[in-house]
Design an enzyme around this catalytic site. Structure first.
Site, short mmCIF file in Angstrom:
data_model
loop_
_atom_site.label_atom_id
_atom_site.label_comp_id
_atom_site.label_asym_id
_atom_site.label_seq_id
_atom_site.Cartn_x
_atom_site.Cartn_y
_atom_site.Cartn_z
N ALA A 13 -7.90 -5.33 16.48
CA ALA A 13 -9.23 -5.86 16.18
C ALA A 13 -10.27 -4.77 15.93
O ALA A 13 -11.27 -5.02 15.27
CB ALA A 13 -9.69 -6.75 17.32
N TYR A 129 4.88 -3.23 14.92
CA TYR A 129 5.27 -4.66 14.80
C TYR A 129 6.35 -5.05 15.81
O TYR A 129 6.20 -6.06 16.49
CB TYR A 129 5.77 -5.01 13.39
CG TYR A 129 4.74 -5.07 12.29
CD1 TYR A 129 3.37 -4.95 12.55
CD2 TYR A 129 5.12 -5.26 10.96
CE1 TYR A 129 2.44 -5.00 11.52
CE2 TYR A 129 4.20 -5.32 9.94
CZ TYR A 129 2.86 -5.19 10.22
OH TYR A 129 1.96 -5.25 9.20
N HIS A 186 -1.60 -9.81 -0.59
CA HIS A 186 -2.88 -10.45 -0.90
C HIS A 186 -3.06 -10.77 -2.39
O HIS A 186 -3.89 -11.57 -2.76
CB HIS A 186 -4.07 -9.65 -0.33
CG HIS A 186 -4.48 -8.46 -1.13
ND1 HIS A 186 -3.79 -7.28 -1.11
CD2 HIS A 186 -5.52 -8.26 -1.98
CE1 HIS A 186 -4.39 -6.42 -1.90
NE2 HIS A 186 -5.44 -6.99 -2.45
N LYS A 190 -4.98 -14.33 -4.96
CA LYS A 190 -6.02 -14.20 -6.00
C LYS A 190 -6.02 -15.44 -6.90
O LYS A 190 -4.97 -15.97 -7.24
CB LYS A 190 -5.78 -12.93 -6.83
CG LYS A 190 -6.01 -11.66 -6.00
CD LYS A 190 -6.08 -10.42 -6.87
CE LYS A 190 -6.15 -9.16 -6.04
NZ LYS A 190 -7.51 -8.76 -5.65
N HIS A 248 2.60 -5.98 -5.01
CA HIS A 248 1.63 -6.76 -5.77
C HIS A 248 2.10 -7.06 -7.20
O HIS A 248 2.10 -8.20 -7.65
CB HIS A 248 0.28 -6.05 -5.83
CG HIS A 248 -0.30 -5.71 -4.47
ND1 HIS A 248 -0.08 -6.48 -3.37
CD2 HIS A 248 -1.08 -4.68 -4.06
CE1 HIS A 248 -0.72 -5.93 -2.33
NE2 HIS A 248 -1.33 -4.85 -2.72
C1 BG6 Z 1 -3.83 -2.58 -1.28
C2 BG6 Z 1 -3.48 -1.14 -1.48
O1 BG6 Z 1 -2.70 -3.33 -0.97
O2 BG6 Z 1 -4.41 -3.07 -2.46
C3 BG6 Z 1 -4.68 -0.33 -1.91
O3 BG6 Z 1 -2.93 -0.61 -0.29
C4 BG6 Z 1 -5.37 -0.96 -3.08
O4 BG6 Z 1 -4.29 1.00 -2.22
C5 BG6 Z 1 -5.61 -2.44 -2.85
O5 BG6 Z 1 -6.59 -0.28 -3.29
C6 BG6 Z 1 -6.12 -3.10 -4.10
O6 BG6 Z 1 -6.49 -4.43 -3.82
P1 BG6 Z 1 -7.51 -5.18 -4.78
O7 BG6 Z 1 -7.51 -6.57 -4.24
O8 BG6 Z 1 -8.80 -4.46 -4.64
O9 BG6 Z 1 -6.95 -5.07 -6.15
#
Ligand code: BG6
Length: 482
Positions: A13, A129, A186, A190, A248
């Site tokens: 946290a 973890y 993440h 989006k 990603h």
């Molecule tokens: C993260 C990476 O997962 O994604 C970072 O560790 C990167 O290096 C980031 O800057 C980019 O996320 P976004 O949402 O800003 O494209």
């Protein structure tokens, strides 16, 4: 939706991820009424010895600096929901104390009607973890007789290669069942990534065209116009392929390339993604360009001899009926000339080109994930006027113009809400993770062994010129900027 008390426990946290992503996302969910005061309590856990108030001040400081409007009214109420418990990541003592606090909260809320739900968010480095999961399993599982659940949320890096990732997966897998584990990527949260399957399967336009007969190449691009910014130590151990491409961009590729899921169910979608990953052919050295920006090694936490790429262009080839022969170009780089993430689907040239439109460039379908979300198509039209001449133009759906009043949620907000709702559609399943590592591990090992070297490039540039040459040789035709 389930009712009953909900405890959200943010482990780590006092760290950066919690401050910048987890707590702001929780705050936004709270403001929109997704976290009800009558049900929810948020616990922060970390090693640092600080008080509840210290943690609240930290979160307040960040949210105020971040400065979304309307913060002032809701913020104190939100902060009041947060309690802090300090303890180490491998001591029973700390986790027993945490369990005691959670249980007290559960007793204080009326749970007679519902279950008790415990969501553990690991905003921690993956090295801890395994002990943390062990401690949660040992001390902090939901014990309510009325049902409920315990879930854990983890985030990349899930290992450094196939072997280390599999090891981590089995360590966690011995303690939690797959439906309890939420692996965040993440990018899957989006807006325009979530739109991908809708575009593909709810529009007649695309159905017959989405294949090797019509599509020449697909590019999935991530650029940042800044470097590693104080994260050099972390970054140097991982590099751009592990940081961005293996997760990603590969997740985006799955959504572009996968077959239609049987139903819109998380398992069907993830089955289809695994299939496409398993169809990716081994990467060829000559279809890889690596780069490292000048000045990267000036960071004191980066070794002077670092071989870590901050840029990579890699071509993946999918061996199936739909995609044989179509290069999927994944490109990511730090310290480039712009910040942008987009998918560019480039169509083949028109046969029997009576208008000689080839000179303008090709039909292209572009999905801009960020900044300024947009979907647009590049197409050839008649130049307005008396002459019969042609020009390339755009059919443009810019979200800012079209959906002026819509608030596009932050990826983390959406994904945390999914974890509470128990929807795993936008999370990476264990076999999917394994298949992703299988693709990149041989290449990563060659880079780690120094067998492949990154080419230096200037910060603020497009990256090494060799990457553009690779794109060209893969058939990509530069269209005019838009
Ligand atoms: C993260 C990476 O997962 O994604 C970072 O560790 C990167 O290096 C980031 O800057 C980019 O996320 P976004 O949402 O800003 O494209």
């Amino acid at each position: 939706p389930e009712t009953g008390c909900l405890s959200i426990i943010v482990l780590g946290a006092s760290g950066d991820l919690a401050k910048k992503k987890t707590f702001p996302a929780l705050f936004n969910l709270y403001r929109q009424g997704f976290l009800q005061e009558s049900e929810v309590h948020i616990f922060g856990y970390a090693r640092t010895q600080i008080s509840d108030d210290d943690l609240r001040k930290r979160i307040r400081g960040y949210l105020e600096k971040d400065g979304s409007s309307g913060i002032s009214e809701d913020l104190p109420k939100f902060l009041n929901l947060i309690k802090y418990v300090s303890g180490s990541y491998d001591s029973e003592e700390g986790f027993q104390l945490l369990d005691k606090e959670i249980s007290e909260h559960e007793v204080s809320k009326n749970t007679a009607e519902g279950s008790s739900r415990r969501l553990f968010y690991l905003a921690l480095p993956p090295s801890v973890y395994p002990p943390v999961c062990r401690m949660i399993r040992q001390c902090c599982m939901n014990k309510s007789d009325l049902g409920g659940w315990t879930r854990i949320v983890v985030e990349k890096p899930f290992g450094k290669d196939l072997e280390s990732s599999e090891k981590l997966s089995s360590q966690i897998g011995e303690l939690f069942e797959e439906p309890q584990i939420y692996r965040i990527d993440h990018y899957l949260g989006k807006e325009l990534v979530q739109n991908m399957l809708v575009l593909r399967y709810a529009n007649r336009f695309f159905l017959p065209l989405w294949n090797r007969d019509n599509i020449d190449n697909v590019q999935i691009v991530f650029r940042e116009d800044f470097g590693t910014e104080g994260r050099g130590g972390y970054f140097d151990e991982y590099g751009i392929i592990r940081d961005i491409i293996q997760n990603h961009l590969l997740q985006v590729l799955c959504l572009v390339a996968m077959e239609k899921p049987i139903l819109l169910k998380p398992e069907h979608i993830r089955d289809a993604k695994v299939k496409v990953l398993q169809s990716v052919l081994p990467i060829k050295d000559e279809e890889v360009v690596l780069g490292q920006h000048e000045g990267y090694r000036d960071d004191p936490t980066v070794p002077d001899t670092s071989n870590t790429p901050t840029f990579a262009t890699i071509i993946l080839r999918i061996h199936n009926e739909r995609w044989e022969g179509v290069p999927f170009i994944l490109k990511a780089g730090k310290a480039l000339n712009s910040r942008k993430a987009e998918i560019r689907v480039q169509f083949k040239d028109v046969p029997g080109d009576i208008f000689k439109c080839k000179k303008h460039g090709r039909n292209e379908f572009v999905i801009r994930l960020q900044p300024s979300e947009a979907i647009y198509m590049k197409l050839t039209v008649k130049q307005p006027g008396l002459e019969m001449s042609t020009v390339q133009s755009e059919l443009d759906l810019s979200y800012r113009q079209r959906y002026q009043d819509a608030v596009i949620p932050e990826a983390y907000e959406r994904l945390i809400l999914d974890t509470i709702r128990g929807d795993q559609q936008h999370f990476v399943r264990r076999d999917e993770l394994k298949a992703a590592w299988e693709i990149f591990t041989p290449l990563l090992h060659r880079i780690d062994n120094g067998e492949m070297k990154p080419i230096p490039y200037k910060p603020g540039s497009r990256g090494p010129a060799e990457a553009d040459q690779l794109l060209e040789s893969a058939g990509y035709v530069q269209t005019h900027g838009y």
